[in-house]
Design a protein around this motif. Sequence first.
Motif, PDB file in Angstrom:
ATOM      1  N   GLY A   1      17.554  41.197  11.635  1.00 15.90           N
ATOM      2  CA  GLY A   1      18.300  41.791  10.423  1.00 15.90           C
ATOM      3  C   GLY A   1      18.315  40.876   9.223  1.00 15.90           C
ATOM      4  O   GLY A   1      18.414  39.871   9.311  1.00 15.90           O
ATOM      5  N   ILE A   2      18.076  41.854   8.318  1.00 17.85           N
ATOM      6  CA  ILE A   2      18.244  40.998   6.928  1.00 17.85           C
ATOM      7  C   ILE A   2      19.285  41.875   6.218  1.00 17.85           C
ATOM      8  O   ILE A   2      19.302  42.980   5.889  1.00 17.85           O
ATOM      9  N   LEU A   3      20.500  41.038   5.948  1.00 16.81           N
ATOM     10  CA  LEU A   3      21.480  41.902   5.313  1.00 16.81           C
ATOM     11  C   LEU A   3      21.395  41.505   3.872  1.00 16.81           C
ATOM     12  O   LEU A   3      21.450  40.298   3.515  1.00 16.81           O
ATOM     13  N   ASN A   4      21.394  42.567   2.940  1.00 17.95           N
ATOM     14  CA  ASN A   4      21.195  42.313   1.405  1.00 17.95           C
ATOM     15  C   ASN A   4      22.381  42.850   0.683  1.00 17.95           C
ATOM     16  O   ASN A   4      23.081  43.613   1.407  1.00 17.95           O
TER      17      ASN A   4
ATOM     18  N   ASP B   1      23.868  44.084  17.396  1.00 18.61           N
ATOM     19  CA  ASP B   1      22.287  44.795  18.042  1.00 18.61           C
ATOM     20  C   ASP B   1      21.471  43.950  17.536  1.00 18.61           C
ATOM     21  O   ASP B   1      20.239  43.814  17.778  1.00 18.61           O
ATOM     22  N   LYS B   2      21.628  42.729  16.733  1.00 21.76           N
ATOM     23  CA  LYS B   2      20.606  41.840  16.338  1.00 21.76           C
ATOM     24  C   LYS B   2      20.751  40.456  17.060  1.00 21.76           C
ATOM     25  O   LYS B   2      21.365  39.830  17.574  1.00 21.76           O
ATOM     26  N   ASP B   3      19.540  39.856  17.058  1.00 20.90           N
ATOM     27  CA  ASP B   3      19.233  38.690  17.665  1.00 20.90           C
ATOM     28  C   ASP B   3      19.254  37.527  16.737  1.00 20.90           C
ATOM     29  O   ASP B   3      19.406  36.353  16.935  1.00 20.90           O
ATOM     30  N   LEU B   4      18.846  38.018  15.672  1.00 17.29           N
ATOM     31  CA  LEU B   4      18.995  36.800  14.359  1.00 17.29           C
ATOM     32  C   LEU B   4      19.221  37.782  13.069  1.00 17.29           C
ATOM     33  O   LEU B   4      18.915  38.771  12.969  1.00 17.29           O
ATOM     34  N   ILE B   5      19.980  37.228  12.240  1.00 15.85           N
ATOM     35  CA  ILE B   5      20.307  37.874  10.739  1.00 15.85           C
ATOM     36  C   ILE B   5      19.945  36.980   9.767  1.00 15.85           C
ATOM     37  O   ILE B   5      20.460  35.781   9.880  1.00 15.85           O
ATOM     38  N   VAL B   6      19.399  37.233   8.867  1.00 14.55           N
ATOM     39  CA  VAL B   6      19.113  36.523   7.620  1.00 14.55           C
ATOM     40  C   VAL B   6      20.020  37.258   6.558  1.00 14.55           C
ATOM     41  O   VAL B   6      19.959  38.441   6.116  1.00 14.55           O
ATOM     42  N   MET B   7      20.755  36.526   5.688  1.00 18.57           N
ATOM     43  CA  MET B   7      21.757  36.821   4.905  1.00 18.57           C
ATOM     44  C   MET B   7      22.188  35.845   3.937  1.00 18.57           C
ATOM     45  O   MET B   7      22.330  34.515   4.201  1.00 18.57           O
TER      46      MET B   7
ATOM     47  N   PHE C   1      30.998  40.135  15.552  1.00 22.26           N
ATOM     48  CA  PHE C   1      30.476  41.286  16.230  1.00 22.26           C
ATOM     49  C   PHE C   1      29.272  40.720  17.081  1.00 22.26           C
ATOM     50  O   PHE C   1      28.842  41.608  17.842  1.00 22.26           O
ATOM     51  N   MET C   2      28.478  39.689  16.562  1.00 30.88           N
ATOM     52  CA  MET C   2      27.467  39.445  17.211  1.00 30.88           C
ATOM     53  C   MET C   2      27.395  38.878  18.541  1.00 30.88           C
ATOM     54  O   MET C   2      28.482  38.214  18.929  1.00 30.88           O
ATOM     55  N   LYS C   3      26.412  39.135  19.620  1.00 32.68           N
ATOM     56  CA  LYS C   3      26.770  38.601  21.146  1.00 32.68           C
ATOM     57  C   LYS C   3      26.280  37.140  20.826  1.00 32.68           C
ATOM     58  O   LYS C   3      25.601  36.432  20.131  1.00 32.68           O
ATOM     59  N   PRO C   4      26.884  36.395  21.817  1.00 29.50           N
ATOM     60  CA  PRO C   4      26.913  34.946  21.766  1.00 29.50           C
ATOM     61  C   PRO C   4      25.398  34.554  22.140  1.00 29.50           C
ATOM     62  O   PRO C   4      24.684  35.322  22.758  1.00 29.50           O
ATOM     63  N   GLY C   5      24.708  33.483  21.412  1.00 36.69           N
ATOM     64  CA  GLY C   5      23.508  33.290  21.618  1.00 36.69           C
ATOM     65  C   GLY C   5      22.492  33.965  20.451  1.00 36.69           C
ATOM     66  O   GLY C   5      21.351  33.614  20.441  1.00 36.69           O
ATOM     67  N   SER C   6      23.210  34.677  19.531  1.00 36.81           N
ATOM     68  CA  SER C   6      22.393  35.348  18.558  1.00 36.81           C
ATOM     69  C   SER C   6      22.484  34.267  17.421  1.00 36.81           C
ATOM     70  O   SER C   6      23.091  33.348  17.572  1.00 36.81           O
ATOM     71  N   ALA C   7      21.773  34.434  16.392  1.00 35.40           N
ATOM     72  CA  ALA C   7      21.575  33.481  15.386  1.00 35.40           C
ATOM     73  C   ALA C   7      21.810  34.096  13.897  1.00 35.40           C
ATOM     74  O   ALA C   7      21.466  35.114  13.924  1.00 35.40           O
ATOM     75  N   ILE C   8      22.107  33.026  13.066  1.00 42.00           N
ATOM     76  CA  ILE C   8      22.248  33.553  11.729  1.00 42.00           C
ATOM     77  C   ILE C   8      21.557  32.380  10.917  1.00 42.00           C
ATOM     78  O   ILE C   8      21.724  31.118  11.144  1.00 42.00           O
ATOM     79  N   LEU C   9      20.723  32.896   9.854  1.00 42.09           N
ATOM     80  CA  LEU C   9      19.934  32.286   8.620  1.00 42.09           C
ATOM     81  C   LEU C   9      20.814  32.297   7.465  1.00 42.09           C
ATOM     82  O   LEU C   9      20.874  33.469   6.743  1.00 42.09           O
ATOM     83  N   GLU C  10      21.773  31.393   7.192  1.00 34.66           N
ATOM     84  CA  GLU C  10      22.670  31.358   5.975  1.00 34.66           C
ATOM     85  C   GLU C  10      22.053  31.153   4.611  1.00 34.66           C
ATOM     86  O   GLU C  10      21.598  29.728   4.669  1.00 34.66           O
TER      87      GLU C  10
END
Length: 174
Positions: A65-68, A121-127, A138-147
């Motif tokens: 996911g890319i959150l803008n 629903d995301k495995d990785l979110i870029v935001m 809300f994210m599942k454990p083991g998911s990732a964020i690129l901040e």
Amino acid sequence: MKFPVMVYENDTENEYPLDFNLVSTKYYKDGWFQRSDICNSFRECLWCNLNVFPSIHKKKTRRIGILNRNESRAITNIDLLVKEFTKHYKNVHVDVLTLDSEYELKNEADTLQVQARWFADKDLIVMAHGAAMENVVFMKPGSAILELYPQYYFNDMFWDLMAQCGIDHSWYYD
């Protein structure tokens, strides 16, 4: 003790009874939750009350996911990011969500339920760094964020929250 949280969605106000005995009142630098299992219980309570059921991807398709944002700290090269993700990774689905950065519900994507489903629903979110990072609960454990941080600004206030929720975290400073 159940505490009613009022959430305004779809022109109606809904009450979600949350057990705030699970939530720490400590300042965020000391931890958002007292223990990781409390974060998990809180997340499951939110999922249940918002009718969010995170999918399990059987085909090993990675959901990125890319959150803008519409205003400040907007990611300006979304098309290039989507192109690069799909070019370099097999079995990937990239989903872009743009939210208004104002504190009012302007469209369907601004509701808490829609945001919760999107994050879950995301495995990785870029935001970009900002208040929307609280949605990591809300994210599942083991998911990732690129901040992403803009030039001349850096703040680690959500790092403990991500760690306690079991979210992997990386960051980029321009």
